[in-house]
Structures are given as C-alpha cells and as structure tokens.
Write a protein that holds these residues in place. Structure first.
Motif, mmCIF file in Angstrom:
data_model
loop_
_atom_site.group_PDB
_atom_site.id
_atom_site.type_symbol
_atom_site.label_atom_id
_atom_site.label_comp_id
_atom_site.label_asym_id
_atom_site.label_seq_id
_atom_site.Cartn_x
_atom_site.Cartn_y
_atom_site.Cartn_z
ATOM 1 N N PHE B 107 1.884 2.019 3.117
ATOM 2 C CA PHE B 107 2.264 2.801 1.940
ATOM 3 C C PHE B 107 3.414 2.144 1.181
ATOM 4 C CE2 PHE B 107 0.367 5.866 4.863
ATOM 5 C CZ PHE B 107 -0.590 6.422 4.037
ATOM 6 N N THR B 108 3.262 2.035 -0.108
ATOM 7 C CA THR B 108 4.339 1.495 -0.951
ATOM 8 C C THR B 108 4.473 2.352 -2.201
ATOM 9 O OG1 THR B 108 3.525 -0.672 -0.267
ATOM 10 C CG2 THR B 108 5.283 -0.647 -1.914
ATOM 11 N N PRO B 109 5.583 3.078 -2.324
ATOM 12 C CA PRO B 109 5.786 3.862 -3.545
ATOM 13 C C PRO B 109 6.334 2.985 -4.648
ATOM 14 C CG PRO B 109 7.601 4.258 -2.021
ATOM 15 C CD PRO B 109 6.677 3.270 -1.340
ATOM 16 N N SER B 110 5.964 3.302 -5.888
ATOM 17 C CA SER B 110 6.451 2.497 -7.010
ATOM 18 C C SER B 110 7.925 2.780 -7.300
ATOM 19 C CB SER B 110 5.609 2.789 -8.260
ATOM 20 O OG SER B 110 5.715 4.160 -8.608
ATOM 21 N N GLU B 111 8.370 3.971 -6.961
ATOM 22 C CA GLU B 111 9.771 4.350 -7.181
ATOM 23 C C GLU B 111 10.218 5.211 -6.004
ATOM 24 O OE1 GLU B 111 10.311 6.289 -11.252
ATOM 25 O OE2 GLU B 111 8.157 5.913 -11.143
ATOM 26 N N PRO B 112 11.519 5.215 -5.723
ATOM 27 C CA PRO B 112 11.989 6.010 -4.575
ATOM 28 C C PRO B 112 12.245 7.467 -4.966
ATOM 29 C CG PRO B 112 13.813 4.746 -5.461
ATOM 30 C CD PRO B 112 12.609 4.443 -6.326
ATOM 31 N N VAL B 113 11.245 8.141 -5.455
ATOM 32 C CA VAL B 113 11.416 9.503 -5.960
ATOM 33 C C VAL B 113 11.311 10.530 -4.844
ATOM 34 C CG1 VAL B 113 10.499 11.227 -7.561
ATOM 35 C CG2 VAL B 113 10.369 8.778 -8.130
ATOM 36 N N TYR B 114 10.411 10.273 -3.905
ATOM 37 C CA TYR B 114 10.035 11.298 -2.933
ATOM 38 C C TYR B 114 10.564 10.993 -1.525
ATOM 39 C CZ TYR B 114 6.860 12.655 -6.673
ATOM 40 O OH TYR B 114 6.340 13.050 -7.871
ATOM 41 N N ASN B 115 10.974 12.039 -0.838
ATOM 42 C CA ASN B 115 11.431 11.884 0.545
ATOM 43 C C ASN B 115 10.652 12.762 1.526
ATOM 44 O OD1 ASN B 115 12.389 14.406 -0.002
ATOM 45 N ND2 ASN B 115 14.550 13.948 0.334
ATOM 46 N N ARG B 116 9.558 13.310 1.053
ATOM 47 C CA ARG B 116 8.679 14.090 1.941
ATOM 48 C C ARG B 116 7.267 13.581 1.748
ATOM 49 N NH1 ARG B 116 13.041 15.089 3.381
ATOM 50 N NH2 ARG B 116 14.072 17.130 3.688
ATOM 51 N N PHE B 117 6.523 13.542 2.835
ATOM 52 C CA PHE B 117 5.179 12.943 2.844
ATOM 53 C C PHE B 117 4.276 13.801 3.716
ATOM 54 C CE2 PHE B 117 2.212 10.344 5.328
ATOM 55 C CZ PHE B 117 1.595 9.534 4.380
ATOM 56 N N TRP B 118 3.088 14.093 3.219
ATOM 57 C CA TRP B 118 2.086 14.802 4.027
ATOM 58 C C TRP B 118 0.754 14.079 3.892
ATOM 59 C CZ3 TRP B 118 5.588 17.090 0.801
ATOM 60 C CH2 TRP B 118 6.413 18.090 1.323
ATOM 61 N N LEU B 119 0.150 13.818 5.013
ATOM 62 C CA LEU B 119 -1.180 13.214 5.029
ATOM 63 C C LEU B 119 -2.123 14.166 5.750
ATOM 64 C CD1 LEU B 119 -3.063 10.667 4.670
ATOM 65 C CD2 LEU B 119 -2.381 10.071 7.011
ATOM 66 N N ARG B 120 -3.249 14.452 5.118
ATOM 67 C CA ARG B 120 -4.261 15.283 5.770
ATOM 68 C C ARG B 120 -5.313 14.393 6.402
ATOM 69 N NH1 ARG B 120 -5.213 20.335 1.525
ATOM 70 N NH2 ARG B 120 -3.172 21.270 1.872
ATOM 71 N N VAL B 121 -5.380 14.450 7.720
ATOM 72 C CA VAL B 121 -6.395 13.707 8.463
ATOM 73 C C VAL B 121 -7.538 14.677 8.733
ATOM 74 C CG1 VAL B 121 -6.870 12.517 10.632
ATOM 75 C CG2 VAL B 121 -4.644 12.210 9.501
ATOM 76 N N SER B 122 -8.739 14.244 8.447
ATOM 77 C CA SER B 122 -9.889 15.144 8.604
ATOM 78 C C SER B 122 -10.046 15.608 10.039
ATOM 79 C CB SER B 122 -11.170 14.428 8.172
ATOM 80 O OG SER B 122 -11.135 14.217 6.788
ATOM 81 N N ALA B 123 -10.466 16.845 10.180
ATOM 82 C CA ALA B 123 -10.638 17.412 11.521
ATOM 83 C C ALA B 123 -11.925 18.199 11.574
ATOM 84 C CB ALA B 123 -9.457 18.318 11.856
ATOM 85 N N SER B 124 -12.448 18.347 12.760
ATOM 86 C CA SER B 124 -13.590 19.238 12.951
ATOM 87 C C SER B 124 -13.111 20.464 13.700
ATOM 88 C CB SER B 124 -14.697 18.533 13.734
ATOM 89 O OG SER B 124 -14.244 18.248 15.040
ATOM 90 N N GLU B 125 -13.892 21.518 13.643
ATOM 91 C CA GLU B 125 -13.433 22.801 14.151
ATOM 92 C C GLU B 125 -13.152 22.770 15.650
ATOM 93 O OE1 GLU B 125 -15.084 27.268 13.591
ATOM 94 O OE2 GLU B 125 -15.565 25.842 11.994
#
Lengths: 684, 684
Positions: B107-125
C-alpha cells in the motif's frame, strides 16, 4: 434580508475557506477545512433491549466531512450547499433563517444516502452546558458524552459500585452516568443560548472537546435551532415558549403529603387513620395497586390491567368519594402497556391496537416475569381507546391524579401502525404517552386540577405533563443513584423546561442487599419539603424499606415536616405560578439567581427553591453539620435565624429535621420563612 | 505476468463495478460500491496506561470508502489506484504481486492524510479463524472483535465475574476476553489461507460479519499478504517460514521439573533436598528473586536490578556450578525495565539509554508501588548495553535460562531514540525484547542450549523466543483466566507460529480473595505433563497459594507425574523436533490431525499433543469423570488401556493423576504410552 437579520446574524468568510456564523454576537458555527462543521455518515446499529435496559452498538461504516460549501442568499435565508467535495452529486442543503427569535437551520439532503449526522457547535474553553432532559449524574455536562435514548435509568449507575455490578450481571440493569428516563436533545450554554436538535432519533451530545460540542443524531435532523437570551430565566422562558409549560398545581396539592400506600381498602384506611390520628396532614392517598398486584422476584408488581380491582379494594368507588369529602384525594397508577393476562390486552389485541412484530404478531415485551403488549399510539383508534380507558376507569372513577409510569420500553424493532421506524419513534414515545394523558384530562375538563406525574420524558412533555418525578432511585446514599442524584435531576430537567419536579421520598429500588434505612427516609423527606410536591413510596420491596409509620418518631417527623410544607404553601404557590406562567423552574441552579457568581455554575447538590430559598440537602449518612456555599447576598439560616452576609462557604448544624436551608433576608416572604420552625409540634 | 500468476491469481470484473480477487481458488477480496474493500479514516486516539492496563478510545473523525478503482497492469503486478471518488487528488495504490508463494498487496498513499485503515477480506458464513497471537478466551475468533495491543492480560478477564469487577475498581486491571500479552495481526482461516497485516500499529480484527473480516490498523500498513496451504500443518509451516521457528529444546529440559522456588540460597537448597529425597526429578531451579526482592501490596515483587544479590543468595555463584554438576540447572529472571533505585538504572540514565518524556526527562513507569525506567532498545548503544547485562550478569554467571518477563508496558507517549511514535513501537516492543535476549544468547554461542521463556509477544518472536509461557492466570477454575484458559492460549499461539508453550503450574495471580487450592495445583500439573515443559510458580502471594511441597501427598504426586513427563521424553522430543524443523505446534487443535472432523473445529479445551496423543485436561473442581470428544480413529485410554473406536463423546474416570489422555492405537509410540502408568511410584 430583514433588518433584524442584519442586526443579529453575521457571516464571516476568510480567504482560506473558513466560515463563521455569529448570532447575537455569539460564535455559533465555525467551518474550517481542518474542522468542518458537519459530518454525515452511514451506521449500522445493533440494539438489544432487556427489560428497559438497552445495549446499543453502532458499526460506523462511513463518516464523511462536508468540506465543500457553496453559498446562496435569498430574500429570507442563506442557503448553504454542503458537499463532501466540489464535484459531488450529493448535497446537504442547510437553510439558515431567522424565524421569530430563533436562528433556525433546516437540513435537506439531496439523496437519502446518510443516516448519521454530526454538527459541531462552537465552544469556548470555560463554557458550561446544562439540560439534555433529566441528567442524574452531571448537571454541567461539559467534559462528557451523553447518549440520548430513553431507558431505565440503571441501578447504581456507576460501574465502580458493587450494586451496579450485581445489577449488570443479574439483570443487565446497572446503567451508567447518562442513562435516564427523560433525555432531550436540547441544552443551554453559559454563552446564553439554547440549542435544540429537532429529532426523535437516537442522539449523542458530546461535550468533551475544548473547541466544539458535537451533536450526533441517527438521522439527518429536520432542523437545529438556536435562540439567545438575556438571562437564564429568559432562556428557560424561551425554552418553554417552544415546548410548553405545565399548569399551576391545584390548591389541594399543598394541603398535605401524598401518602404512597397500598394493600387494599382496609389496609389503606388503617394507615390513613393512624396518620391522621397523629396529626399528619394527608393531601392524597396514592394507591398504585388499585388495579391489583402480582409478586415477582423483583418485588411486588402491579397487575397492569387498568381497571379497579374490587377483590383487592372492595368499596373503593365509595371510599374515593368519602376520602375526598374529608380533603384526601385519591391517586392511581397507569402505564402504556397492557398485561397479556388482562381483558384490556384481549380487547386491544382483537382490535389491532397492539404494536406488532415483523411477522405481524403482537409484540410481547418482557417486564420482568410478566409480559405485556405495547399499545400502538400511532394508530389513532388505539390512541382514542387508551384515552377512553383513562377517562372511564380513572377520571370517572374519581381519581384526582396518577403516576403515568414508563414510556421507555418501545422496542427498537417493533412494527408500528404509522409505518415509522421504531428507532425514530422510541424517543418520541414518552412525549406521546404524556399527550395521551393530557388529552384525556383536557377532554374531561380537568386540566390543571388532575395531576399525573411521569418519569419518562422527551421534547414536548413540558406542556403535556404537569409534574415530573425523578424515577427509581436506589434506597441509599450513592451519588449517582441515591438521594443526591435527585438534585441534578431536578436542575437539568428545569433547564430543559420541566420546572416542576419531585421524587419518591425514601427512594424506590431495594435490590442486591440495599435496604432503606430510617435515616435515609427522614433526610429524603427533609429535602422533599422544599420541592413542589411531597409524596412517599413504599419501594419495590416494602418489607426491605423503612416506612413513614414504622415507628412513632418517624411518624411524628412526618407530621412536623408536612406542617412546614403546608405552611410554606403561599411561597410555593408563587414559585409554581412563575413556572406555569414563564417556565422558570421551581428548583433552579444558584447561577439563575446569581449570574455573576462563578462558583454557582459548578454546584449540583444545592439549589434555589424559587428566588428566595437556598436549599442544600444533606445527602450523606451520619452527618452532624453541613457545609453550604452562599452567593453574595444577605442570608438567614432557616432554623436558627442566624444571619450571614457575603459569598462563601458556611457550615451549619444539620440534624434530621433541620435541612440546610437559607432565606434571603430581604425576601417578601421573610416573616413566613421565619415562622416555619414553629410549625413543628413534636420537635423544635 | 508470470505463468504462476496466471495459474493462481484471478481478477473478475463485472460491468457493475464489482471486482473480485481470487487466489488459489479462494475469494480473497471483493469490491462492490455497496461494500468497498478498503476504507481509510482519520482518528484521534486517547490512550491511558495504568500498570500495563490500557484504556484506549478512538474518536473517529472520518471514515471514507475508497469506492473508485483504476486499474494498471505491469509486468510484475496489478496496481489498483483506489480513490474516494473519481476526481479525488488522493490515491491509495494497492500493488498486488505474487511474491514467492504469497499474494502480497503493498500500500502506498499519495498523501499522508489518513491514519486509520480498514480492509474487508471476504468470508463465508461457516468459516472459522484462528491465531492473532495468543488468545485466551476464544480459539475460533469468528463472531468477535479482537483489539490487538500488547498489554496485561487482565485479572478475571470477564466483566461478569466478581474478580474482574474488583480488579477493575481497585487497579483498572480486570481486562476482557481480548486482552493478551501476545497479540499478532495474523490469522489462519478454514478456507486454508494465512492472512497477515504488516503493521506494528494498534489493530483490530473484527470477525463479526457474515460476509467479511474487517482488519483495522491505526496506520496504512506497508502490506497485507495472503498465503494458501494444503493442510493446517502446511499453513503453520508457512507461517513459521516467514516469522521463524524456535530451536529444539535442549535435552536437559526433559530431565525433570523446573521448580519455581525462591527465598535465598538456604531456602532453595532446603526445598531441593526435600524434593530429591522424596524422589522428585528436578531439571532446574528457577529462582526469579536471584537479584533480590521487595514486598508490595500486590505480593512479593523482584528488585529489578539485574545482578546477583549476594546478600539474599550468598554463595550462589558456586552453588550454580554445584547444582549443574548434579544435573540441576539454574534459571533466573529479567525484564526490559530497570528500577530507579538500582545501579543499572543509574548507568542507563547517565548514558542516555532510558526512554524519555516529551520534555526530555527519563520516562518513569509505575509498576505497582515501585518505579522503573524503560531501556530504549531503539538506541543501538542501549541495545548493546542490555545484551551485555544479559551476557555478563546472567549467562556468564552460569544460568541455563530465565523468564524474560514483560515487554507490554511501553507507554504510548514515550519518546524514543529512533524518533518513531510510541503508538507504532508499542506492539513491536515484545519482539524487540525477544531479539535482545536472542542476540545475547546467540552471541554467547548458547542458542538452543539456554532456554528463556516469554509471555509477551508480537510478529517475529517465533524465531527469537524459544518458549512461551501463558502469562499470569488467576489461581482458580475460571474459564477466561484460570486453568482452562491456558489451552486456547497454547492453540492460538500455535496457529500463530509459536509452537512451544507452557504455563505456571497452579497459576499465578492470587488477589481479591482468590487462593490457590491444592486440587487446582495438582490438576494443573496433570495438564502440564502433556506440554513441552513443566515448571511451577509459587504465585504472587506464595502464602495464599498451595505449594508442591505443602504436604507429602502433593510432593508424591509431583514425583509420579514428573516421572511420566520424563518417561514421555522420547515422544516429546520428536514432537518438539517437528516444531523446530517445520513449525508445527506441539499442542495443536484436533482438526490439524483430523481435518474432516467438523466437531474438531469448535473444540478449544482439548488438544492433540503431537500426532498421537489426545489430551482433554480436567479444568473443573470436584470432578470424578470427564467427557472427551474423540475423532474417527482407534484410541486407547492412557490410564486404563481401554480401547475406543470411532468418532464421538466418551466419558472416562478422571481422578487426580489420571488426566483424560488417549493415544492412537497405531502410534509408533504405543508401547511407550502403554508403559507410562507404571512410572508412578507412589500411586497407580
């Protein structure tokens, strides 16, 4: 723009994109790219109710700053078009108008994308804020976050107490500092303005930040409005101009104590006889079990089928008349639910008056070992029907008042007749419940004569509920849930426009080993004498609670203090008249009378009772004396007649029967006050 | 693109803007406009530490969905350019590559704007997930949210227990289900992949949603990677390929119990003599107070100045040699802090090796009635110096191991030599602390011979810490903080790549009325025999804890069970060798051996010890028999020799001394297992 607008509203725009909105020389809103004034978001709540206690969690999926503002000026308003970014198709229109004396901001989203809303209202570091309905732990709310959602208030209400721990573990019922029967999205700032968010959705008012108050709602509210005032009395007058004012209490109110007794006709007559023989002035008998009772592990509970129970109360119809002829009114009890084992439920269910589950069945709510349907007041026919229950079964029966209990238990997933989400209707419910009572009484031509009292509340009960009571305190000395908590409760309700307040003398909740000691009961009475109404409650477990007639000394104490209460009536009436006419609360913070006094803004356990009495109730056990803060004035200690002058702390002897009370030496009622100690017949 | 890429990675794009990333036929990421795969945000945390317990709150100012994706394919990677909206100047580049066997997203952000990150990894039930370091309450983490922040694990760890309530009220130390000394942002899914987030920031892995796992980090992480495997053994092998593996335990480990004793040379010699007279095989003496002790209200605490204390331990230098010649090793204790009243602190402070406050003073941390400096390992000179303390004061003194305690207390506002934020370094600290020990031992040429053991951990300790211990259990039977909790702790640590685990026999924390009963001590020993190392601990308040030699019966039980442990050594060595060589944990979930067994995925209180032993420790008091789930195989009950076949629950007699253990009838070690009961000399 009108000249009023030009005089009162000012927009400052900086080249850096900063926008300021000033109203009557107060900075109200400030928009900077680093701190936009509005954020919108998408949240997914999960709400679990257990017997009126709610676990609420929000999974916040998005929270978007509306950084971009476009400006449009019309003849009547300034319309701001707020967007996340310049090219966004989404716009929140904020239409700013001067409406009568209000600075009103109406919100209109271009699309229904967002269900979360945050507004940052500018704040100064020293500012204090009060109100938000009835707050029992913090009068000045600065520094805390306040979820606003009507619910049980909690048992203990402090996670560091053992009572709360047990209540949480056993019943999920411990609560916390913000839990209240009566929340309201309205506050008064020491910048001397009112701020109100026009929403019934779940809300949180966060007063933790130095530079702003952040007002959250789980919908985009219709509007937010601000109104300024010259003084705090002016502000409460303006609050009640919008939300309503109670009528004056009827004269019979002041004729004696309202005795909370129960157990059937004979038992009540017996208690009344004994009290009167001793000389106790009894203004009313309050028999919550007039419709029968059941016993659960929580304690004695009522039958919840709102009809006279002649098995338990034989001849009550005649007794009510007899008592009234003797100057003793009869008060009952009702709430907005019907127990499933009663005929009212049967009728409601048949007629489709009960709120439903998703699959169309009656939604049955667990009230603690018994179950009820929720009368769906959004159905006009159900509303009418319940009004008729009140009129037929209570007013026509001869009641002069009742406890209109509950209102907080609307489940968040119930299906209502009007099609509105229960998440939106939940907070509205107490106000609707008040209105049902109000309309019944009004239509019976008894408004201002019949007195019902409520613990639940929301925006609007100011004009539809004649009297608040502080809900179910624990029968102990705890600051967050005992005697003391009633005082910030009264003060915050007063700032929210509910100026008539009282409490269960002795408290109510006796659970987890808490038993009501005699000392607590007597101290509570001593405080209650300096509130508009004095009413006892036997508690949820009467056998675990010391009662007013459990010994001669106590009964004599009740006689003496009730004499003081009735003797004080001329003053109390004048105070209540001011509440009814102008909305100024009977119990009020010291700063309402002494604006210049900086200390006054931080006090939450003493109050002015009307303009001339300063009351600092003893709220600890085993106390011999009590330290009271007096603002700059000439004061007379009620019991000793000792004079005090100037601001500062004084310590006075404070035995039971001599609650720390001072009157203004220059009061027109000084001689009345001076005569009060002599009203005691058993002690002096 | 390489052919490997083509065979293994698949992108599906729909016309509706939906994007799917498949890896080895597993759906890994799914991007829809209604559920974007990545959100970024701005948060403002408040972190308060009190003696290793943290109150962490996040004020989330913004959380922005990255809905817009632009696609770029290069020779080695697919680069996704993720934006909040099409025209945004902000871009997060997600560069997806096949790197060895990993699907790696940088991951490389273009600017240092954000300090929180969430990634949704797919899951099955039906999916289950395991790992995240050492988790003591939930082995399968599905359905819960797991904050990942190294800290004290909590006392009680369950808000509905009185122990936790008291610990919270008195010391803010109660903890909850997720508190752990050893968190790690890595999990293994039953979809048979590893997922790792390359960050040391505060993280939360939220496994509550049906459709995705949401991985949060309080920075934009360098990378997230996925790796698939054929089996769970394959997956732990791959985990440890990345993070490292421990060496085999030295042979002396298996020669007897490690006795946790203290109190000075004479006291220790006396305890050793008595134990050996009785026939107890003692592999090591573990004397945590070798450097002296102090007494606090918590219990007996150590001096925290890492040098032999000759007043308390006269002649210890010679004794260590004497004991070693008798086959008894000497183990000590150290942690990464230096008490301010010791000369090591003085030296560190003078040389500038102590981490600093914002205004440049030594940051002094409260460890409970005494105070310490934090050695700043980001300063290479301080790192070298502390290594030399270990080498000079411990290794050269003749120690064969030690408890390398703590590592969790890096305050979030400390100023470090390397200029990194303490919020980023906090979680890294246990791994750095492990590395200090590792480097000292390695440089002394003793890697694989000296054994130190840690409770704190983070990504990387797999290769730098030879042995975990489960931290400070309460001396009781509670599921979240007692004997039982050690088992999910071992299993989750194993799935995270730390395959060698043991615990304080009898537990450690005796507070708020908890006292260690004899039964608990003996049951704990019975479990420990089927772990790689058996070691006792006197507890924080030895006088409130039953000890191994408090009566003859207990001492005899220790003799018998230690005999079984030493007799089992050939098998244990083979199991540990597999851990050292392949990373397969010694204690492993049943599904690692019986993948087809659906029940096995839900068990967290029984385990396979190596491939052939099934262990179901008794973790309740007053138990006569115990019900055990057996997967499909041929089993022999260790103590009775009774044969079982097929899958299902069986109930066996389970007195003290006969922990429910079964071996595979077809094991190569069957005759060794069959001989174990005969190792007992006092009972049979």
């Amino acid at each position: 723009m009108t000249s009023a607008w030009k005089n009162r509203v000012q927009f400052n725009e900086s080249s850096g994109g900063e926008l300021e909105l000033w109203f009557d020389e107060r900075l109200i809103l400030k928009h900077e790219s680093s701190s936009p004034m509005i954020y919108l978001g998408v949240g997914h709540e999960s709400v679990e109710m257990y017997r009126g206690n709610f676990d609420i969690e929000d999974y916040l999926e998005e929270r978007v700053a509306l950084r971009h503002i476009e400006w449009e000026e019309t003849a009547e308003s300034v319309n701001l078009h707020l967007k996340p970014y310049a090219g966004s198709s989404f716009t929140l229109q904020a239409s700013i108008q001067l409406y009568n004396d209000q600075l009103r901001i109406d919100f209109t989203p271009s699309e229904p994308v967002y269900n979360r809303f945050w507004l940052r209202v500018s704040a100064s570091e020293e500012e204090a804020v009060y109100g938000c309905g009835e707050q029992l732990s913090y009068f000045n709310m600065r520094g805390q976050n306040f979820p606003l959602w009507t619910s049980e208030p909690g048992v203990g209400r402090n996670k560091s107490t053992y009572t709360t721990f047990l209540a949480d573990v056993k019943d999920r019922a411990g609560g916390d500092y913000y839990n209240t029967n009566y929340p309201q999205p309205t506050f008064i700032s020491t910048e001397k303005y009112i701020c109100h968010v026009a929403t019934t959705a779940y809300a949180e008012f966060n007063f933790k930040n130095q530079a702003w108050h952040e007002l959250q709602a789980w919908e985009i509210p219709e509007a937010v409005w601000f109104e300024t005032g010259e003084s705090y009395k002016d502000l409460t007058e303006r609050v009640t101009e919008h939300f309503g004012r109670p009528p004056e209490l009827p004269d019979w109110t002041y004729e004696g104590i309202w005795l909370g007794v129960q157990g059937g006709t004979d038992q009540v007559q017996h208690k009344l006889d004994r009290a009167r023989q001793k000389g106790l002035k009894v203004g009313a008998l309050w028999c919550q079990d007039w419709q029968g009772k059941r016993v659960t592990s929580f304690g004695k509970r009522l039958m919840w089928n709102w009809k006279w129970n002649p098995e338990m109360y034989p001849g009550l119809d005649e007794k009510v008349k007899e008592w009234k002829s003797e100057g003793v009114r009869f008060l009952g009890y009702i709430n907005p639910y019907v127990a499933i084992d009663g005929d009212l439920y049967e009728e409601a269910s048949q007629k489709g008056y009960v709120a439903l589950t998703a699959d169309g069945h009656d939604y049955i709510v667990d009230f603690g070992e018994f179950y009820c349907g929720v009368v769906d007041f959004t159905n006009p026919a159900a509303y009418e029907w319940y009004k008729s229950v009140i009129k037929d079964e209570m007013i026509d029966f001869g009641m002069d008042g009742w406890m209109a209990d509950f209102g907080e238990y609307l489940p968040s997933d119930v299906h209502l007749y009007n099609g509105e989400s229960a998440m939106i209707m939940h907070n509205a419910w107490p106000a609707i419940w008040a209105k049902v009572n109000h309309d019944a009484v009004k239509e019976a031509g008894r408004w201002g004569d019949i007195v019902y009292f409520m613990r639940a509340g929301f925006t609007g009960i100011q004009g539809t509920c004649p009297l608040l009571w502080a809900g179910d305190q624990s029968v102990n000395w705890s600051m967050d849930d005992g005697l003391a908590s009633v005082i910030p409760g009264a003060l915050s309700a007063g700032m929210s426009g509910c100026g008539l307040h009282h409490s269960d003398i002795g408290g109510y909740t006796s659970l987890h080993g808490n038993k009501r000691p005699k000392e607590l009961l007597l101290r509570w009475l001593d405080m209650a004498v300096f509130t508009p109404v004095i009413r006892t409650h036997e508690g949820n477990r009467p056998d675990d609670c010391f009662q007013f007639d459990d010994d001669e000394e106590s009964l004599e104490h009740f006689v003496d203090m009730t004499n003081i209460y009735t003797a004080l009536a001329p003053y109390t009436k004048a105070v209540v008249q001011e509440t009814a006419e102008r909305g100024i609360p009977a119990q009020r913070p010291l700063f309402m009378e002494y604006e210049a006094d900086e200390v006054a803004y931080q006090l939450q356990y003493e109050y002015m009772y009307g303009p001339d009495l300063l009351v600092a109730p003893v709220h600890d056990e085993n106390v011999q004396d009590w330290t009271v803060y007096l603002p700059e004035d000439k004061w007379v200690h009620l019991w000793t007649g000792k004079a005090y002058e100037g601001a500062g702390e004084v310590t006075v002897e404070a035995p039971i029967g001599q609650p720390p009370v001072f009157y203004r030496a220059e009061s027109a009622y000084a001689s009345l006050f001076a005569s009060l100690p002599k009203q005691k017949v058993y002690s002096s």
